[in-house]
Scaffold this motif. Structure first.
Motif, PDB file in Angstrom:
ATOM      1  N   GLU A  17     -13.580  21.274 -39.481  1.00  0.00           N
ATOM      2  CA  GLU A  17     -12.320  21.509 -40.189  1.00  0.00           C
ATOM      3  C   GLU A  17     -12.003  20.355 -41.137  1.00  0.00           C
ATOM      4  O   GLU A  17     -11.530  20.562 -42.257  1.00  0.00           O
ATOM      5  CB  GLU A  17     -11.193  21.700 -39.164  1.00  0.00           C
ATOM      6  N   ARG A  20     -14.174  20.850 -44.202  1.00  0.00           N
ATOM      7  CA  ARG A  20     -13.643  21.912 -45.064  1.00  0.00           C
ATOM      8  C   ARG A  20     -12.435  21.412 -45.868  1.00  0.00           C
ATOM      9  O   ARG A  20     -12.308  21.699 -47.055  1.00  0.00           O
ATOM     10  CB  ARG A  20     -13.233  23.121 -44.231  1.00  0.00           C
ATOM     11  N   ARG A  24     -12.098  21.151 -49.921  1.00  0.00           N
ATOM     12  CA  ARG A  24     -11.037  21.838 -50.683  1.00  0.00           C
ATOM     13  C   ARG A  24     -10.260  20.866 -51.564  1.00  0.00           C
ATOM     14  O   ARG A  24      -9.753  21.249 -52.609  1.00  0.00           O
ATOM     15  CB  ARG A  24     -10.071  22.537 -49.727  1.00  0.00           C
TER      16      ARG A  24
END
Length: 173
Positions: A17, A20, A24
């Motif tokens: 996570e 990610r 982003r």
């Protein structure tokens, strides 16, 4: 089983996570640069671990095969020679001694022979390689002796040292 049904351990899921989220927050240009660097790194690892060792093997194989072929040929020659020597009748001690003395006389003052039981010691002092080779060939063929010990040094004027041979009638060392 689907990918959604698989669950990662909590520590790995947390790291995934974070990765990610990091991805982003990057600008499109940074993402492209990271992808290119990752691709280059992946290519370099694949080259170093997979391709280069295979290419080295392909390059070295012909020379290695040639060396092995030469060794095989030499081994086969030695086996044929050993087979031939097995069929040759043994030489008597007196005949072997006479042959060794005759071969040593051809060395002149460069060689001296000492006999002790089933062994003979040749002491060399500046014998040429050709003369030493000739002595060894004659000793092997005429006297049927085999070298069991050699302590030779090569100087500018030839070989010096000792060579101990065993007469064919003697026991193995």
């Amino acid at each position: 089983m689907s990918a959604a049904g698989l669950s990662l351990p909590p520590a790995l899921a947390q790291q995934r996570e974070k990765a990610r989220e990091y991805w982003r927050t990057r600008a499109p240009r940074e993402r492209l640069a990271l992808l290119v660097m990752g691709g280059v790194l992946l290519f370099a690892l694949a080259w170093l671990l997979l391709v280069q060792p295979a290419l080295n093997t392909l390059r070295e194989t012909p020379a290695q095969l040639a060396r092995l072929e030469a060794q095989l040929q030499q081994t086969q020659n030695l086996a044929a020679e050993a087979q031939t020597l097995r069929g040759v009748a043994a030489v008597g001690s007196g005949q072997a001694t006479a042959a060794l003395r005759a071969a040593t006389e051809r060395l002149g003052d460069k060689g001296r022979l000492a006999l002790l039981g089933d062994r003979a010691t040749l002491t060399l002092n500046g014998a040429s390689p050709e003369a030493l080779r000739g002595w060894l060939v004659e000793a092997r063929s005429a006297a049927r002796v085999r070298p069991i010990e050699a302590q030779l040094t090569r100087a500018g004027n030839g070989y010096s040292g000792t060579l101990v041979v065993q007469l064919s009638g003697g026991a193995a060392p």
